[in-house]
Design an enzyme around this catalytic site. Structure first.
Site, short mmCIF file in Angstrom:
data_model
loop_
_atom_site.label_atom_id
_atom_site.label_comp_id
_atom_site.label_asym_id
_atom_site.label_seq_id
_atom_site.Cartn_x
_atom_site.Cartn_y
_atom_site.Cartn_z
N ALA A 1 0.86 -1.20 0.00
CA ALA A 1 0.00 0.00 0.00
C ALA A 1 0.89 1.24 0.00
CB ALA A 1 -0.88 -0.02 1.24
N GLY B 1 0.58 -5.09 0.69
CA GLY B 1 -0.47 -5.25 -0.31
C GLY B 1 0.02 -5.89 -1.60
N GLU C 1 -0.13 -9.42 -0.93
CA GLU C 1 -1.56 -9.79 -0.83
C GLU C 1 -2.16 -9.94 -2.23
OE1 GLU C 1 -2.18 -6.53 2.08
OE2 GLU C 1 -3.33 -8.01 3.20
N GLU D 1 3.53 -5.02 7.67
CA GLU D 1 2.63 -4.00 8.22
C GLU D 1 2.86 -3.77 9.72
OE1 GLU D 1 1.78 -6.31 6.02
OE2 GLU D 1 0.29 -5.52 4.59
#
Ligand code: HXC
Length: 254
Positions: free
Chosen positions: A61, A106, A109, A129
């Site tokens: 992210a 992300g 992910e 994270e």
């Protein structure tokens, strides 16, 4: 920021923001969703994701964009990422993440939402994270344990440590390591299944997916249903006949 190109039976989505290591801004996540939707309308047999440049698949992210969001914006952001990546669970053909470099947060992910992951030997992966005071929000806490088991997922998520490509292969986080260019290796992997009938591929994926969230007795019923549906296809008649006639089957996706 997201390039979508078609190469024969393949759709190739490239995250193209190399100056930020292809980090996932809201805008880029929306573009990924739009690219997946567009590719769904194409006559393709595999969908490949990769990152522009040699350094990163995707560094996660966009951390700069995460600063100062209010609760509603953050919740909407997590749901957006989850919804876009979930499109791959039911995407009409298998997807492949060609992990050409860093795949963090992300980015990993997204890769774990793909059907297959193939990595460059220099790729590095992780869900860091926790180091930011966060936890994964685009499906990582749910998909990673299903892929590599709860113990290994907790190890990665609670320590935020970086996993080498070799370790990723050993623990089943990636399916294969590429010899040579990872994007070419992803295309070669796609060629191993693109000749098969789409109904059988879809039934097989659906049956295996259900094994992850279904008690075994119910899962076996689902398998019986889906294998019966596969048996009723013209492709199955062709595949069985081709075996007996000692020739290559010609599947028609029916
Ligand atoms: C925004 C990023 C970024 C990111 C890198 N950049 N990662 N920008 N978001 N996730 C930017 C840097 O700021 C820098 O730009 C440029 O990309 C190059 O990065 P460097 O750090 O200089 O490169 P390097 O030293 O080689 O280190 C590579 C790296 C490191 C190890 C991948 O960049 C890194 O640790 N990135 C963050 C990885 C991460 O924590 N991801 C998880 C995010 S949270 P400038 O302009 O500064 O030079 C997440 C889920 C959140 O993904 C869930 C919310 C719901």
């Amino acid at each position: 920021m997201v390039d979508l190109v078609r190469e024969g039976a393949l759709a190739l989505i490239t995250l193209n923001r190399p100056e930020a290591l292809n980090a996932l801004s809201f805008a880029i996540i929306r573009e990924i969703g739009a690219a997946i939707d567009e590719a769904a309308g194409w006559d393709i047999r595999a969908l490949i994701f990769t990152g522009a440049g040699e350094k990163a698949f995707c560094a996660g992210a966009d951390i700069k964009e995460l600063i100062g969001r209010n609760l509603m914006e953050e919740r909407a952001g997590a749901e957006l990422g989850q919804q876009v990546f979930a499109k791959l669970d039911t995407f009409k053909v298998p997807s492949i993440a060609a992990i050409n470099g860093y795949a963090f947060g992300g980015g990993l992910e997204l890769a774990t939402a793909c059907t297959f992951r193939i990595a460059s030997p220099k790729a590095k992966m992780g869900l860091p994270e926790i180091k930011l005071g966060l936890i994964p929000g685009y499906g990582g806490t749910q998909r990673l344990p299903r892929l590599i088991g709860e113990a290994r997922a907790l190890d990665m998520i609670l320590t935020g440590r970086t996993v080498s490509a070799e370790e990723a292969l050993a623990i089943g986080l990636v399916h294969r390591l590429a010899e040579g260019d990872v994007r070419e290796a992803a295309k070669a992997l796609a060629a191993e299944f693109t000749g098969y009938g789409l109904p059988a591929l879809a039934f097989a994926r659906a049956a295996v997916q259900r094994s992850m969230d279904t008690p075994i007795a119910q899962g076996l019923r689902i398998e019986a249903d889906l294998s019966t549906l596969a048996y009723r296809t013209e492709d199955a008649a062709e595949g069985l006949a081709a075996f007996v006639e000692k020739r290559k089957p010609l599947f028609q996706d029916r």
